[in-house]
Write an enzyme that holds these catalytic residues in place. Structure first.
Site, PDB file in Angstrom:
ATOM      1  N   HIS A 193       0.830  -1.203   0.000  1.00 36.96           N
ATOM      2  CA  HIS A 193       0.000   0.000   0.000  1.00 36.96           C
ATOM      3  C   HIS A 193       0.866   1.254   0.000  1.00 36.96           C
ATOM      4  CE1 HIS A 193      -3.908  -1.844   0.332  1.00 36.96           C
ATOM      5  NE2 HIS A 193      -3.521  -2.582   1.340  1.00 36.96           N
ATOM      6  N   GLU A 435       0.522 -17.570 -22.224  1.00 37.95           N
ATOM      7  CA  GLU A 435       1.750 -17.415 -21.432  1.00 37.95           C
ATOM      8  C   GLU A 435       2.530 -18.720 -21.338  1.00 37.95           C
ATOM      9  OE1 GLU A 435       0.513 -16.067 -17.526  1.00 37.95           O
ATOM     10  OE2 GLU A 435      -1.399 -17.103 -17.752  1.00 37.95           O
ATOM     11  N   ASP A 459       5.838 -14.417 -18.277  1.00 35.38           N
ATOM     12  CA  ASP A 459       5.896 -15.877 -18.175  1.00 35.38           C
ATOM     13  C   ASP A 459       6.207 -16.526 -19.521  1.00 35.38           C
ATOM     14  OD1 ASP A 459       5.597 -16.231 -15.496  1.00 35.38           O
ATOM     15  OD2 ASP A 459       3.441 -16.560 -15.540  1.00 35.38           O
ATOM     16  N   CYS A 506       0.555  -7.793 -22.205  1.00 31.92           N
ATOM     17  CA  CYS A 506       0.769  -7.225 -20.876  1.00 31.92           C
ATOM     18  C   CYS A 506       2.119  -7.698 -20.330  1.00 31.92           C
ATOM     19  CB  CYS A 506      -0.359  -7.594 -19.916  1.00 31.92           C
ATOM     20  SG  CYS A 506      -0.573  -9.351 -19.652  1.00 31.92           S
TER      21      CYS A 506
END
Length: 589
Positions: A193, A435, A459, A506
């Protein structure tokens, strides 16, 4: 004052120079102390009073942070309120007091240790970070067992905040105060966070420094380079001057990128592209759109499993997904079904240890092994899709049978919801992640069975080149511009184009300006990445012509090595579009 240079993980880019303000480690523990049976009722009342105080504090913190840093950062306190309400946590505390006749302090210490062991067993760094949320709530509860103390006045004056760790509520209140120039922590990573908040507030941060709190004292001069992940303790004047110059360059660069975030995503010759964000938390949505995202290309649903020691219910899933869909509307949200297993352990599922977890029972393999639990997630996603902007993304597809099984389960789930007269998006899109090399080889067939593809380059490259990129002995072989990788990606894009189906790439390859230009030259139009990288990729793609990128990439594909390809691409891009790769040198020079 000794000059020391240390390397950690840069989790929020930028450079800051200032004086250290050292925060003491927030630890809580208690001695095992018995209470007589006739005092149990009073001890239970003391615990309940502390719970009420803690709840009131969290509500106030939520309001304060919402007004100073925005609603997206106040959402964290909703999660903390849910943890405080969690029945298994509360019953665990009461059991120790009632049955063992021990103090509330000891009960909190024991429950904290139990949760710490659960999270420490997790190897996935992002999921491990969720431990801090439980620690945060329990530490507040522990302090509130004592009589209320006068609140300390806020610290004024600019500072470099140095700590072992920051609990989420500490990060939210301290960083939103406006006087923290940078953060340096012993522990933590990019998914904490504190890191997320620091990035959204443009506060440089370096974490994972191990012993920074033992190396500095209040008043020391510290340089924090959140871009390269380094800190400099009491640097000599020559190094200070060097970093003052770097800071000036970076600040100019950041202001330029901020302007880019709001500009249209279009190349110099008018071809539109779509930058999207990979996120882990619903509160990241607004920050992602401020960075220029035009959708959520990948929402990692795993974090839901770490909000409680129990497995999440359908309502737990639905609450998160519906909030996510509403926050992103009308832009698309691609929810990846849970990618747990392998190196991402989940204690609640009691997954057996495997000799080679990266090639083991994980992601869709695990979901299809427990279909009832998988349908819980599918039902929640479908219910949240009623607004029409939710997509389903299936990770680690290896064979066609998996696609067929997922479609069968999805159809059964839809039938159940129709029977219950529950509304959902009847045309919800289903996508497959490419992937695994086997899926890449079958992409021409897989794409016919789904609505879109998402290529997970991290990956895929790792599996395809047989290189563990976290292993420093072989990480030099992890090359996104390897000719074999580019051929593989070209085949995937070609297969999708023939079927008229969209593709998103991505991962780190999408976030690198040079690699993004290469992908654009192959015909890719949709890129998904960590939100902080969207402006720089957007700037790079806005600075080139699509037709030029296609021509250069066509030639590059005839070359034999990644080095040849990289050197050729840089040379030709700089000749045709001198500003396209400006960001490669701006903060490192």
């Amino acid at each position: 004052m000794d000059y020391i240079r240390r390397r950690g993980e840069g989790v929020s880019p930028g450079i800051a120079i200032g004086e250290v303000r050292l925060k003491e480690k927030s630890d809580f523990s208690a001695r095992r102390e018995s209470i007589p049976p006739d005092m149990v009722k009073a001890e239970m009342a003391r615990l309940e009073k502390a719970v009420r105080r803690t709840r009131d504090q969290l509500v106030r913190l939520k309001q304060d942070v919402a007004s100073s840093a925005g609603d997206e950062h106040a959402i964290i306190f909703e999660a903390h309120l849910l943890i405080l309400k969690d029945s298994s946590l509360r019953s665990g505390l009461k059991k120790i007091i009632k049955e063992d006749h021990l103090t509330a302090e000891w009960a909190i210490t024991q429950v904290h240790e139990k949760y710490a062991k659960i999270f420490d067993a997790i190897t996935d760094e992002y999921l491990k970070q969720r431990k801090s949320d439980v620690s945060d709530v329990l530490s507040k509860l522990y302090r509130n067992l004592q009589p209320l103390e006068e609140r300390k006045p806020p610290e004024d004056g600019e500072m470099i905040l140095v700590a072992h760790d920051l609990l989420p509520s500490e990060a939210a209140s301290r960083l939103s105060a406006g006087n923290v120039l940078a953060v340096a922590l012993d522990v933590g990573g990019s998914t904490s966070h504190t890191a997320i908040l620091a990035r959204s507030l443009n506060i440089p941060a370096v974490m994972g420094l191990r012993d920074i709190t033992r190396r500095v004292k209040d008043g020391d001069i510290l340089i924090v380079d959140g871009t390269d992940g380094e800190i400099f303790i009491n640097p000599p004047s020559a190094i200070r001057r060097e970093f003052i110059g770097k800071r000036r360059k970076y600040d100019f660069y950041r202001r330029d990128l901020q302007k880019t975030a709001g500009l249209q995503a279009v190349t110099l010759d008018g071809i539109e592209f779509c930058p999207q964000a990979n996120i882990e938390l619903p509160e990241e949505v607004n920050a992602a759109f401020k960075m220029g995202a035009e959708g959520i290309g990948l929402f990692r649903s795993e974090f839901i499993y770490f909000q409680s020691p129990d497995l999440p219910s359908e309502e737990d899933h639905y609450r998160i997904y519906s909030r996510l869909a509403e926050a992103a509307s009308p832009h698309p949200v691609h929810i990846r079904t849970v990618d747990i297993g392998g190196e991402k352990e989940l204690p609640q599922m009691k997954i057996e240890k495997e000799p080679n977890p990266a090639l083991g029972l994980r992601a869709i393999r695990l979901s299809l092994r427990d279909r009832d639990r998988f349908k819980v997630q599918l039902r929640a996603i479908l219910r949240a899709s009623v607004g029409g902007n939710v997509r389903i993304l299936i990770p680690m597809i290896t064979e066609m049978e998996e696609i067929e099984e997922v479609k069968l389960l999805l159809g059964e789930t839809m039938t159940e919801l129709r029977r219950r007269k529950v509304l959902f998006d009847e045309g919800i899109q289903l996508g497959a992640m490419i992937e695994v090399p086997a899926a890449a080889a079958l992409s021409d067939r897989i794409v016919r069975e789904v609505d879109y593809l998402s290529v997970g380059t991290n990956d895929l490259i790792q599996y395809y080149l047989a290189v563990d990129r976290s292993n420093e002995l072989v990480s030099y072989l992890f090359k996104p511009l390897h000719p074999a990788v580019l051929r593989l990606l070209r085949n995937i894009l070609s297969a999708a184009r023939k079927e008229g189906k969209p593709v998103t790439v991505c991962g780190e390859m999408a976030a690198d300006p040079l690699s993004a230009i290469v992908l654009l030259g192959m015909g890719l139009k949709s890129f998904s990445m960590n939100p902080i990288f969207i402006p720089r990729v957007k700037k790079a793609l806005r600075s080139v012509e699509y037709r030029t990128a296609r021509r250069i990439v066509h030639k590059a594909m005839t070359m034999n090595t990644a080095q040849e390809i990289e050197e050729y691409m840089i040379e030709k891009i700089l000749v045709n579009h001198p500003t396209a790769l400006l960001m490669k040198d701006t903060v490192s020079s």
